[in-house]
Write an enzyme that holds these catalytic residues in place. Structure first.
Site, mmCIF file in Angstrom:
data_model
loop_
_atom_site.group_PDB
_atom_site.id
_atom_site.type_symbol
_atom_site.label_atom_id
_atom_site.label_comp_id
_atom_site.label_asym_id
_atom_site.label_seq_id
_atom_site.Cartn_x
_atom_site.Cartn_y
_atom_site.Cartn_z
ATOM 1 N N TYR A 89 0.894 -1.240 -0.030
ATOM 2 C CA TYR A 89 0.032 -0.029 -0.002
ATOM 3 C C TYR A 89 0.785 1.213 0.027
ATOM 4 C CZ TYR A 89 -2.510 3.937 2.068
ATOM 5 O OH TYR A 89 -2.622 5.348 2.478
ATOM 6 N N GLY B 127 -2.431 9.269 3.761
ATOM 7 C CA GLY B 127 -3.486 8.792 4.854
ATOM 8 C C GLY B 127 -3.062 7.445 5.281
ATOM 9 N N SER C 81 -3.238 14.675 6.382
ATOM 10 C CA SER C 81 -4.240 14.190 5.196
ATOM 11 C C SER C 81 -5.863 14.159 5.725
ATOM 12 C CB SER C 81 -4.116 12.750 4.845
ATOM 13 O OG SER C 81 -4.933 12.095 4.301
ATOM 14 N N TYR D 240 -9.397 16.534 0.781
ATOM 15 C CA TYR D 240 -10.172 16.076 -0.399
ATOM 16 C C TYR D 240 -11.332 16.265 -0.281
ATOM 17 C CZ TYR D 240 -6.341 12.680 -1.559
ATOM 18 O OH TYR D 240 -5.081 12.037 -1.944
ATOM 19 N N LYS E 143 -2.487 21.277 -4.729
ATOM 20 C CA LYS E 143 -1.626 20.118 -4.843
ATOM 21 C C LYS E 143 -2.038 19.315 -5.864
ATOM 22 C CE LYS E 143 0.370 16.165 -2.220
ATOM 23 N NZ LYS E 143 -0.252 14.981 -2.798
ATOM 24 N N HIS F 264 1.643 12.808 -7.417
ATOM 25 C CA HIS F 264 1.124 11.905 -6.356
ATOM 26 C C HIS F 264 2.113 10.670 -6.334
ATOM 27 C CE1 HIS F 264 -2.761 11.947 -4.023
ATOM 28 N NE2 HIS F 264 -2.487 10.720 -3.751
ATOM 29 N N GLY G 72 9.159 11.223 -5.807
ATOM 30 C CA GLY G 72 10.464 10.550 -6.150
ATOM 31 C C GLY G 72 11.442 11.143 -5.403
ATOM 32 N N ARG H 281 14.135 11.287 -2.922
ATOM 33 C CA ARG H 281 14.795 10.331 -1.838
ATOM 34 C C ARG H 281 15.805 10.735 -0.917
ATOM 35 N NH1 ARG H 281 10.489 9.167 -2.785
ATOM 36 N NH2 ARG H 281 9.525 7.413 -3.684
ATOM 37 N N ARG I 73 6.734 8.640 0.672
ATOM 38 C CA ARG I 73 7.142 7.244 0.915
ATOM 39 C C ARG I 73 8.326 7.110 1.950
ATOM 40 N NH1 ARG I 73 5.845 7.099 -4.361
ATOM 41 N NH2 ARG I 73 4.109 5.589 -5.083
HETATM 42 C C1 LIG Z 1 0.612 5.926 1.656
HETATM 43 C C2 LIG Z 1 0.451 7.149 0.827
HETATM 44 C C3 LIG Z 1 -0.764 7.876 1.107
HETATM 45 C C4 LIG Z 1 -1.097 8.957 0.578
HETATM 46 N N1 LIG Z 1 -2.057 9.784 0.806
HETATM 47 C C5 LIG Z 1 -2.186 11.038 0.278
HETATM 48 C C6 LIG Z 1 -3.270 11.905 0.791
HETATM 49 O O1 LIG Z 1 -4.095 11.314 1.697
HETATM 50 N N2 LIG Z 1 -3.665 13.027 0.330
HETATM 51 C C7 LIG Z 1 -2.625 13.609 -0.584
HETATM 52 O O2 LIG Z 1 -2.754 14.489 -1.268
HETATM 53 N N3 LIG Z 1 -1.455 12.906 -0.954
HETATM 54 C C8 LIG Z 1 -1.527 11.209 -0.477
HETATM 55 N N4 LIG Z 1 -0.338 10.720 -1.001
HETATM 56 C C9 LIG Z 1 0.732 11.480 -1.946
HETATM 57 C C10 LIG Z 1 1.823 12.123 -1.281
HETATM 58 O O3 LIG Z 1 1.173 13.325 -0.455
HETATM 59 C C11 LIG Z 1 2.878 12.537 -2.209
HETATM 60 O O4 LIG Z 1 2.345 13.453 -3.127
HETATM 61 C C12 LIG Z 1 3.766 11.472 -2.653
HETATM 62 O O5 LIG Z 1 3.896 10.319 -1.690
HETATM 63 C C13 LIG Z 1 5.215 11.946 -3.261
HETATM 64 O O6 LIG Z 1 5.912 10.998 -3.753
HETATM 65 P P1 LIG Z 1 7.059 10.245 -3.124
HETATM 66 O O7 LIG Z 1 6.384 8.983 -2.401
HETATM 67 O O8 LIG Z 1 7.645 9.413 -4.307
HETATM 68 O O9 LIG Z 1 7.667 10.847 -2.061
HETATM 69 C C14 LIG Z 1 -0.061 9.530 -0.362
HETATM 70 C C15 LIG Z 1 0.978 8.768 -0.866
HETATM 71 C C16 LIG Z 1 1.316 7.769 -0.197
HETATM 72 C C17 LIG Z 1 2.661 6.933 -0.474
#
Ligand SMILES: Cc1cc2nc3c(=O)[nH]c(=O)nc-3n(C[C@H](O)[C@H](O)[C@H](O)COP(=O)(O)O)c2cc1C
Length: 376
Positions: free
Chosen positions: A26, A81, A108, A131, A244, A268, A301, A303, A323
């Site tokens: 997930y 989330g 979130s 959201y 966003k 995202h 992306g 890291r 992540r």
């Molecule tokens: C497990 C998970 C849950 C996420 N939930 C949301 C959320 O609730 N709202 C939102 O705007 N973005 C959400 N995102 C997107 C993140 O805000 C972000 O844009 C994204 O993780 C950035 O990429 P990266 O994981 O490569 O750093 C989620 C991402 C992940 C990995």
């Protein structure tokens, strides 16, 4: 997470070992064939920075001002989330680290901890992410609740008109609340430490919705966030407003013209459109279109400290990470997260010195050795 110099690769490996497969997937997974997620990291990898020598270096200064606030470093935590799946109490650990290290934390809509608690624990460093999954009215009401709690920065996420299916989640039967078939039972049984700790803390569920009014449906359309809604929201929300999930320069230009305070360039993390271009290439194009001054946040992306500097050089004012934060939490809870922040800071200081700079604020396009992205 025993070693403060641990990298995201080590943290990810530990997270993979400690979390049930469906939870790890997930967090780690993405849309489609995961091409967009890979493109994000690949394109960041292709960018090169120019080392400079013989500079008269002063003690490194990572201080970053953004929308009138001073943060201790140029990065923050993207809204996510169900973070409590990574570690029991993860949300509150995020808020606590945000407070201690003065970094912005996106809370979130789907967080498992009440928005008021998160705001308090973060010492006011948190931003609320919205959201619009129900009516426009419900969306505006949630923004109003956030304002009443004290949030002064709202992030409207606009890139999830429908939640994209993520093949790993489909394959694993990932659902909230968990559906307990034999496969999931075995997965949890093979990770007893996680399972017991999570059961003990109470399986996470969305904390910012009234269950009597239907709660939060992860799969519901979030297309209520449209141009008309943005206009209404801008009229109502008195604090800072960030949009966003913007990837196209035309969208960015129109949004900027609507009086928002900042645009958050993101795909995202590749979790929505597998054919999306890399977010770093979109950042470069949007910065070109909007000129040097319009405030831009960036994620997807990132890291490493080098990645952060590359994003700043491509025009970001502030960089968020998703992540890697959850990997660090899964690897070592709040201590792991704090160590990760420290190691990112240390890496940033090294990178700055390699570029012949003392202040992160001085990073700019001049620090890029090449820009491999086409103009749009
Ligand atoms: C497990 C998970 C849950 C996420 N939930 C949301 C959320 O609730 N709202 C939102 O705007 N973005 C959400 N995102 C997107 C993140 O805000 C972000 O844009 C994204 O993780 C950035 O990429 P990266 O994981 O490569 O750093 C989620 C991402 C992940 C990995």
């Amino acid at each position: 997470m025993p070693n403060p110099a641990i990298t995201h690769i080590d943290a990810r490996r530990l997270a993979q070992k400690r979390l049930p497969r469906l939870v790890f997937d997930y967090i780690d997974g993405a849309a489609g064939q995961e091409t967009a997620a890979l493109g994000n990291t690949n394109d960041l990898g292709l960018l090169k920075l120019s080392p400079r020598v013989l500079a008269d270096l002063q003690p490194p200064d990572l201080g970053t001002s953004f929308l009138g606030k001073l943060y201790a470093q140029p990065f923050g935590i993207a809204p996510m989330g169900m973070c409590n799946l990574a570690w029991p109490g993860a949300d509150r650990a995020l808020a606590s680290v945000a407070q201690k290290t003065t970094l912005p934390l996106g809370v979130s809509t789907a967080a498992s901890t009440p928005m008021s608690q998160m705001f308090k624990d973060s010492g006011g460093q948190a931003w609320f992410q919205l959201y619009v999954s129900g009516s426009a009215q419900a969306g505006l009401a949630m923004a109003q609740r956030a304002a009443q709690v004290g949030y002064d920065t709202l992030v409207l996420t606009v890139d999830v008109p429908k939640v994209a299916p993520r093949p790993r989640d489909v394959r694993n039967g990932f659902q909230m609340p968990f559906r307990m078939g034999p496969r999931q039972f075995l997965d949890f049984a093979l990770h007893p430490r996680w399972s017991l700790a999570t059961l003990w803390a109470g399986a996470p569920s969305p904390a910012n919705f009234d269950p009597h009014q239907g709660g939060f449906d992860r799969h519901a359309s979030r297309a209520g966030a449209n141009w008309a809604f943005l206009d209404q929201l801008r009229g109502q929300w008195r604090g800072k407003l960030i949009v966003k999930g913007v990837m196209h320069p035309d969208d960015a230009q129109r949004i900027a013209g609507m009086g928002v305070d900042a645009i958050y360039v993101s795909n995202h993390g590749g979790r929505q459109l597998d054919a999306a271009p890399s977010a770093i290439s979109a950042l470069h194009q949007i910065r070109q279109r909007l000129g040097p001054l319009f405030p831009l946040v960036f994620d997807s992306g990132v890291r490493t400290g080098e990645d952060i500097v590359k994003a700043l050089a491509c025009g970001a004012d502030l960089v968020m990470l998703g992540r890697p934060v959850l990997y660090a939490l899964a690897a070592g809870g709040e201590v792991g997260l704090q160590q990760w922040v420290t190691s990112m800071r240390e890496e940033l200081e090294v990178v700055l010195s390699q570029l012949g700079l003392s202040r992160i604020q001085d990073v700019g396009p001049q620090n890029l050795a090449s820009i491999p992205f086409a103009q749009r």
